[in-house]
Design an enzyme around this catalytic site. Structure first.
Site, PDB file in Angstrom:
ATOM      1  N   ASP A  13       0.856  -1.190   0.000  1.00  0.00           N
ATOM      2  CA  ASP A  13       0.000   0.000   0.000  1.00  0.00           C
ATOM      3  C   ASP A  13       0.891   1.238   0.000  1.00  0.00           C
ATOM      4  OD1 ASP A  13      -2.066   1.739   0.208  1.00  0.00           O
ATOM      5  OD2 ASP A  13      -2.832   0.984   2.126  1.00  0.00           O
ATOM      6  N   ASP A 103      -3.517   2.506  -5.728  1.00  0.00           N
ATOM      7  CA  ASP A 103      -2.307   2.534  -4.906  1.00  0.00           C
ATOM      8  C   ASP A 103      -2.132   1.336  -3.987  1.00  0.00           C
ATOM      9  OD1 ASP A 103      -4.318   3.108  -3.199  1.00  0.00           O
ATOM     10  OD2 ASP A 103      -3.533   5.002  -2.473  1.00  0.00           O
ATOM     11  N   GLU A 104      -2.894   0.264  -4.174  1.00  0.00           N
ATOM     12  CA  GLU A 104      -2.662  -0.909  -3.336  1.00  0.00           C
ATOM     13  C   GLU A 104      -2.968  -2.197  -4.074  1.00  0.00           C
ATOM     14  OE1 GLU A 104      -5.382  -1.492  -0.022  1.00  0.00           O
ATOM     15  OE2 GLU A 104      -6.743  -0.024  -0.875  1.00  0.00           O
TER      16      GLU A 104
END
Lengths: 406, 359
Positions: A13, A103-104
């Site tokens: 993350d 973003d993860e």
């Protein structure tokens, strides 16, 4: 499979993703509180978070708690590019990557011991590579299940690494507050607190039936399983979207039919471009509505052939909107969304006779190209000229076709 | 108004006119049939403002008059009467339908609300009704039902060297039919929905057909069908018809239709059927993720430089094959991405241009 018995799932993350990209690209921002987005806080750097800034918080409130913060406008194309670069690192680490958002992602590194080393070694190297190759901090949680890996990364933030070995799972899990459980939001948390249940360990001590009577059978069963560390979900590679949509919420300001149509035009422009970008086509156009009283309604129409053509989708969306206008006038509207469902790869596309090719496919492609090269605002529609573009949001890269889907 | 007639005669007059009545309509009066009794004749008109059907027949008129009666109820109630004489009398806002025993009372609609339709006769030419209907049936399959593109919901009537040329397309397929000797009907873009009703509403051995400024008008001794022309220009289709084809295959029509019937068991119509066409014949193949597939072989005569793999929407393909007259189907192809042309292998005056599915 003895390897399944050790922590093999990584949850990676990026930390304060948008703000980190800004700090990376502008050295003057490093080490200082940075807020991305003026109206609503889209992201805050850890320096800003230390002052109590969180997302989503109104810009005014954020400046109050942190007057020295530097507010920057979002640069979505930079974030999309950074995201792509990070996912490339993921893909090089293991073929088993399940992207969750821009973003993860979850990564399954089980079975890579001989090739790449232990999961812990892989996680260390992954963080190092993202830092070196993309210039961004990333936190990684490692555990046997997705749920624990995600909790581990949340605990390890920022810029950290936390491995939960199998024998320490319960000791790690049980002291955590119930809010950490996947699926527990403010309402469920309040119900549990009222019942005197604050930690995951306390949830685990309760009988499943008791939880079910408090929270409903599905949620109760789910929490019981998580608190006992049961999460059998595997990492899904290239999980494909079943629909692509976009929506826009607005206050209870009366909206005219023209306003709504302009909003629908903007939404269709956006999603049809995303369809084409992901080489997808869809057959069903869905119009979502939320009324003043927060009740919702959807209307949909299925086309004879799958399409990614802006004009075709827009035509259908407009018809759906005009059919439902009486209901909107009666009940007031606070949200409009458009989605394309029934998606297919555009690898099997009914070709059209070339007599209006110039008006449709080629126009779409030309506009897509212009926007890619010169930005989303390079070409717009007359009806959208006056509308604010604060709702513009980055186009998430859709995962391309993968072998497992075929 | 009061009339009396045989159940079967009245049912026929009402139900044919009712075919123009739309199931739903913004104007309530359009759910009704305009019934006019005068001079020993009952004349009935139904319309959705695009398609207008007028039927008539001799009845015993006891009292002349006009009324608008809900169309579906009227047609169905007469049809469900016991055989024999049926009486219809209108007064005080009700229409009474009386058979041997049963009696329906139907509320009438407001006569003044019924649209004032232009029913003036049109100079038409007399043509063979069966030939016209057969020709229309061959082209309407290619027309679109997508109201967003009205031009594609019509059939183009175009006088040509061959007589009358009928063309329809939904932009994925295009059918062309030449009808010798019918060129003087005139030109216009005629709604396919109405043309589909021609045979069942007024079709007969002889049909008068002609164009007014805004309407195509068809009439026979059974009544008239008036179709409001669609405005706009039809796509320029002539340049789409390929001049030469490097490959062609000839096969039995029934065999291909049966194969496509089996294919559609597995495939919904957006799943393409793949044809591998070569010297050995045609391999028909469909696969659908999560469901399965079907494969079979058809004998065929192939002429061409090399084997072709081409895919089509199975419904579009069978639509075209099923309207070809004769026992054979010829498919002429350029490559797997360009339009193929289906016909009967001779010069039947009909062809069906079909775009493939890119796979």
């Amino acid at each position: 499979m003895f390897e399944k018995d050790q922590a093999h799932i990584l949850h990676a993350d990026l930390d304060s993703f948008f703000a980190s990209v800004e700090q990376r690209d502008n050295p003057a921002l490093r080490g200082r509180p940075v807020i991305v987005g003026g109206g609503v806080v889209l992201a805050a750097s850890y320096e800003a978070k230390a002052y109590g800034v969180y997302t989503p918080m109104s810009g005014r409130q954020a400046r109050k708690v942190c007057p020295q913060a530097i507010v920057v406008e979002p640069r979505f194309s930079a974030y999309v590019e950074a995201s792509k670069a990070v996912f490339e690192v993921f893909e090089h680490t293991t073929p088993m990557v399940e992207g969750l958002s821009i973003d993860e992602a979850f990564l399954d590194v089980g079975g890579l011991r001989r090739v790449s080393g232990t999961p812990t070694e892989i996680a260390v190297r992954l963080r190092d590579q993202v830092r070196k190759e993309v210039g961004l901090p990333i936190t990684v949680g490692v555990a046997r299940t997705k749920f624990l890996a995600k909790v581990a990364s949340a605990v390890a933030k920022p810029d950290g690494l936390l491995v939960v070995p199998p024998e320490e799972e319960i000791a790690f899990l049980h002291p955590l507050p119930v809010e950490r459980l996947w699926g527990v939001g403010p309402i469920t948390a309040a119900k549990l607190h009222n019942a005197g249940v604050f930690s995951v360990g306390e949830v685990a001590a309760l009988p499943s039936k008791w939880l079910a009577s408090l929270l409903g059978p599905a949620a109760g069963h789910h929490l019981h399983a998580l608190a006992h560390n049961r999460d059998p979900r595997p990492v899904h590679v290239g999980r494909r979207r079943r629909s692509i949509g976009s929506q826009r919420a607005f206050g209870r300001v009366p909206k005219t039919a023209q306003d709504l149509e302009a909003i629908v035009v903007g939404l269709v422009d956006r999603i049809s471009r995303r369809l084409r970008g992901g080489h997808r086509v869809g057959r069903t156009v869905v119009l979502r509505l939320r009324f003043d009283d927060f009740s919702r309604a959807t209307r949909s129409q299925t086309l004879t052939t799958a399409t990614a053509n802006t004009e075709t989708i827009l035509q259908t969306a407009r018809e759906l909107l005009s059919d439902v206008m009486p209901l909107i006038e009666e009940r007031g509207i606070t949200l409009v969304g458009v989605a394309i469902a029934n998606l297919d790869d555009d690898c099997a596309v009914q070709l059209a006779l070339p007599f209006d090719k110039h008006h449709r496919t080629e126009l779409d492609l030309a506009i897509d190209d212009l926007r890619t090269r010169f930005g989303n605002k390079a070409v717009t529609r007359a009806v959208l000229l006056k509308s604010d573009d604060s709702w513009e949001f980055p186009l998430l890269p859709d995962p391309g076709p993968t072998d497992t889907d075929r | 108004m009061k009339i009396r007639g045989e159940r079967d005669d009245l049912a026929d007059i009402f139900s044919r006119a009712n075919r123009a009545v739309a199931a739903r309509s913004a104007l309530p009066v359009l759910q009704g049939l305009l019934c006019e009794a005068s001079g020993g004749v009952l004349t009935v008109t139904g319309t959705d403002l695009e398609v207008t059907v007028t039927t008539s027949g001799p009845v015993e008129v006891m009292e002349e008059g006009r009324a608008v009666v809900p169309g579906r109820l009227l047609a169905e109630s007469v049809r469900k009467m016991p055989p024999g004489v049926v009486t219809m009398s209108v007064g005080g806002g009700d229409a009474e339908i009386q058979g041997k025993g049963p009696r329906f009372t139907l509320r009438t609609l407001t006569l003044d609300d019924f649209p004032n339709l232009d029913m003036s006769p049109v100079d038409g030419v007399e043509v063979d009704g069966e030939e016209l209907v057969n020709g229309l049936n061959q082209v309407v399959v290619a027309s679109s039902s997508d109201s967003a593109r009205p031009i594609l919901t019509g059939v183009l009537f175009e006088p040509s060297d061959e007589g009358l040329r009928l063309v329809a397309t939904d932009s994925y397929r295009l059918s062309v039919r030449d009808l010798p000797g019918m060129g003087s009907i005139g030109s216009g873009l005629v709604p396919a929905r109405g043309l589909r009703e021609l045979a069942r509403t007024i079709g007969g051995p002889k049909v008068q057909a002609g164009m007014a400024s805004r309407e195509a008008v068809f009439s026979s001794d059974r009544g008239s069908l008036r179709l409001r022309l669609i405005e706009g220009s039809f796509p320029k289709y002539r340049s789409l018809l390929p001049e030469s084809y490097p490959a062609q295959v000839l096969m039995e029509k029934e065999a291909l239709l049966e194969a496509l019937g089996r294919v559609t068991l597995v495939a919904e119509d957006h799943i393409p059927v793949r044809l591998k066409i070569g010297n050995g014949g045609v391999e028909v193949n469909v696969t659908r993720q999560d469901v399965g597939g079907e494969v079979e072989h058809l004998d065929a005569e192939f002429v061409g430089p090399e084997e072709i793999l081409i895919a089509f929407n199975p419904r579009y393909l069978s639509d075209g094959v099923s309207v070809i007259a004769g026992d054979k189907v010829r498919i002429r192809m350029i490559d797997s991405l360009k339009a193929s042309v289906l016909d009967d292998g001779g010069d039947g005056g009909f062809l069906y241009l079909l775009m493939p599915v890119r796979i």
